[in-house]
Design an enzyme around this catalytic site. Structure first.
Site, PDB file in Angstrom:
ATOM      1  N   HIS A 157       0.831  -1.222   0.000  1.00 17.68           N
ATOM      2  CA  HIS A 157       0.000   0.000   0.000  1.00 17.68           C
ATOM      3  C   HIS A 157       0.862   1.266   0.000  1.00 17.68           C
ATOM      4  CE1 HIS A 157      -3.318  -2.729   1.288  1.00 17.68           C
ATOM      5  NE2 HIS A 157      -2.369  -3.254   2.038  1.00 17.68           N
ATOM      6  N   SER A 278      14.258  22.142 -15.994  1.00 21.71           N
ATOM      7  CA  SER A 278      13.021  22.889 -16.235  1.00 21.71           C
ATOM      8  C   SER A 278      13.397  24.165 -16.955  1.00 21.71           C
ATOM      9  CB  SER A 278      12.349  23.195 -14.896  1.00 21.71           C
ATOM     10  OG  SER A 278      11.567  24.369 -15.007  1.00 21.71           O
ATOM     11  N   LYS A 284      15.769  22.631 -10.930  1.00 20.72           N
ATOM     12  CA  LYS A 284      15.093  21.351 -11.116  1.00 20.72           C
ATOM     13  C   LYS A 284      15.893  20.335 -11.918  1.00 20.72           C
ATOM     14  CE  LYS A 284      11.212  20.341 -10.972  1.00 20.72           C
ATOM     15  NZ  LYS A 284       9.814  20.089 -10.741  1.00 20.72           N
ATOM     16  N   GLU A 291       9.230   8.960 -16.743  1.00 18.17           N
ATOM     17  CA  GLU A 291       7.880   9.492 -16.995  1.00 18.17           C
ATOM     18  C   GLU A 291       7.434   9.149 -18.421  1.00 18.17           C
ATOM     19  OE1 GLU A 291       8.209  13.305 -13.957  1.00 18.17           O
ATOM     20  OE2 GLU A 291       8.216  13.658 -16.093  1.00 18.17           O
TER      21      GLU A 291
END
Ligand code: ARG
Length: 462
Positions: A157, A278, A284, A291
């Site tokens: 979980h 970024s 970043k 992804e």
């Protein structure tokens, strides 16, 4: 525009719109090599069976070799307005060798021709995918070997559950990729049957030797029933499903890599090669590669559903709808090959932050089950009672702001007198990990056993 070579009954030129809808050359040119190989095998068979002359066969073989060369060198550009790759190759062949080229299509239809070409394409790429899967499994094993002692919070979980080692976690993925490998191999074995010689739908009156063409092209045998063969696209559906399942595994891993790269975890650091910045936030470093793997999984699933949907309403035998089978497969295959290569490189170069993983094991009382197991074993307490006593120990640790493994013997005895000194060593996270030494468990010895078994399997299939 020249008269279409395959339209005896159609007098006028096709409308530009029909051509745009109908033509598959813009994408099925990817099948040029398979189409030429199939035609060469077919012509050789026609000659051996006395259906065309030996001289015509020689001309066809030579001509097709030249067409192949011209395509690969860019001399024949495949943009001459032909309907599909089959017509393009035949047209060019006939331009080169003259009338002999017009004999090639004897005892053949584009229906068995495309069924052959596409099946060869799927089988060729199936092999490339399986090769890359083996390389990937190798890379996972190499990472696993370095980390059979690296503690990691095992989760259920997405909550801390029990300590495991990072190598064990990597080995879980090798089991998935092994099943993927076996699925591709199994499909290839089932579908390694030759469609050529089926002609349009019902076979041909010419005395073709389908065993000869099957053997020449590396198939185990000809297919059994021509009516089925010309419209069967199960082989394409299978590679789509196999790719979807493999990408689903990659996507689950990608999800973990994305989480593990976040500030809250920092379990791994992806190489700068596999992270991007970024455009506005200078600080970043984003995990774009995992992804994208996760995102592309959606696309390959779409390709699978698209072809299932195309096929579901088709009466026997060939229908032009099946021309829609190709682009999705080309896309999924391209995605699969690229994703496998990228993932392999990313895992090989990712940095594993051992200290962060081990520190995270001090959150969540990971060895609580070990206390309950201890009470069962050493004091004969029924598991459900031991479970409640352990719950009290967890509450005490929470009150004190400690992990259960940091409670003193006095603390533990205050919960239950039957707790003895020997429990202290058991509550240590490493001891807890190594205590799970049942078959398939996380204990370092068991993880090493799994690595050895996976390596032996790899050797057996290489
Ligand atoms: N381009 C077609 C396809 O991909 C080739 C087969 C065409 N056959 C036919 N009878 N129209 O399916």
């Amino acid at each position: 525009m020249s008269k279409k070579i395959a339209s005896a009954r159609i007098a006028t030129e096709s409308s530009a719109l029909l051509k745009e809808l109908n033509d598959s050359l813009p994408f099925d040119k990817a099948l040029y090599a398979q189409d030429i190989a199939g035609s060469k095998a077919h012509a050789a068979m026609l000659a051996k069976q006395g259906i065309i002359s030996a001289e015509d066969n020689e001309a066809i073989q030579r001509g097709l070799d030249q067409v192949l060369e011209e395509i690969e060198s860019g001399a024949f550009t495949l943009d001459g307005g032909d309907e599909d790759i089959h017509m393009a190759n035949e047209r060019r062949l006939t331009e080169i060798i003259g009338d002999a080229g017009k004999r090639l299509h004897t005892a053949r239809s584009r229906n068995d021709q495309v069924a052959l070409d596409f099946r060869l394409y799927v089988l060729d790429n199936n092999r490339l995918i399986t090769e890359l899967l083996l390389e990937l499994i190798d890379t996972f094993i190499a990472t696993a070997k370095e980390h059979t002692e690296t503690l990691l919070p095992g989760m259920t979980h997405l909550q801390h559950a029990q300590p495991i080692n990072f190598g064990y976690h990597m080995m879980a993925y090798t089991s998935m990729f092994k099943r993927d490998y076996e699925r591709f191999i199994d499909s290839a074995r089932r579908n390694n049957l030759s469609p050529i010689g089926c002609a349009a739908l019902a076979g041909t009156p010419h005395p073709v030797d389908r065993k000869m063409t099957a053997e020449a092209l590396g198939f185990d045998a000809p297919t059994l029933n021509c009516l089925d063969t010309v419209s069967d696209r199960d082989f394409a559906l299978e590679i789509l499903f196999n790719i979807s399942t493999m990408m689903m595994h990659m996507s689950r891993l990608s999800e973990e890599l994305i989480l593990w790269s976040a500030s809250e975890f920092r379990f791994v650091t992806l190489s700068d090669k596999h992270a991007t910045g970024s455009s506005i936030m200078p600080q970043k470093k984003n995990p774009d590669i995992p992804e994208l793997l996760r995102g592309k999984t959606g696309r390959v699933n779409g390709n699978l559903i698209a072809l299932l949907t195309v096929m579901k309403g088709l009466p026997l035998a060939y229908n032009k709808d099946t021309q829609e089978d190709k682009e999705g497969v080309f896309d999924s295959v391209r995605t699969a090959l690229l994703s496998l290569r990228v993932l392999n490189e990313m895992i090989a170069e990712m940095k594993v932050n051992v200290a962060n993983m081990e520190r995270a094991c001090m959150i969540g009382h990971l060895s609580a089950t070990d206390l309950a197991d201890y009470l069962v074993r050493s004091a004969g307490i029924p598991f459900r009672d031991a479970y409640h006593i352990t719950g009290n120990a967890v509450n005490l640790a929470e009150e004190k702001g400690l992990d259960i493994s940091e409670l003193s013997l006095d603390d533990l005895k205050s919960i239950d007198e039957r707790i003895g000194e020997d429990v202290i060593a058991l509550l240590d996270n490493r001891a807890s990990m190594n205590a799970r030494n049942s078959e398939g468990g996380t204990a370092t010895v068991r993880t090493k056993e799994q690595i050895a078994a996976m390596e032996a399997w790899l050797e057996s299939v290489k």
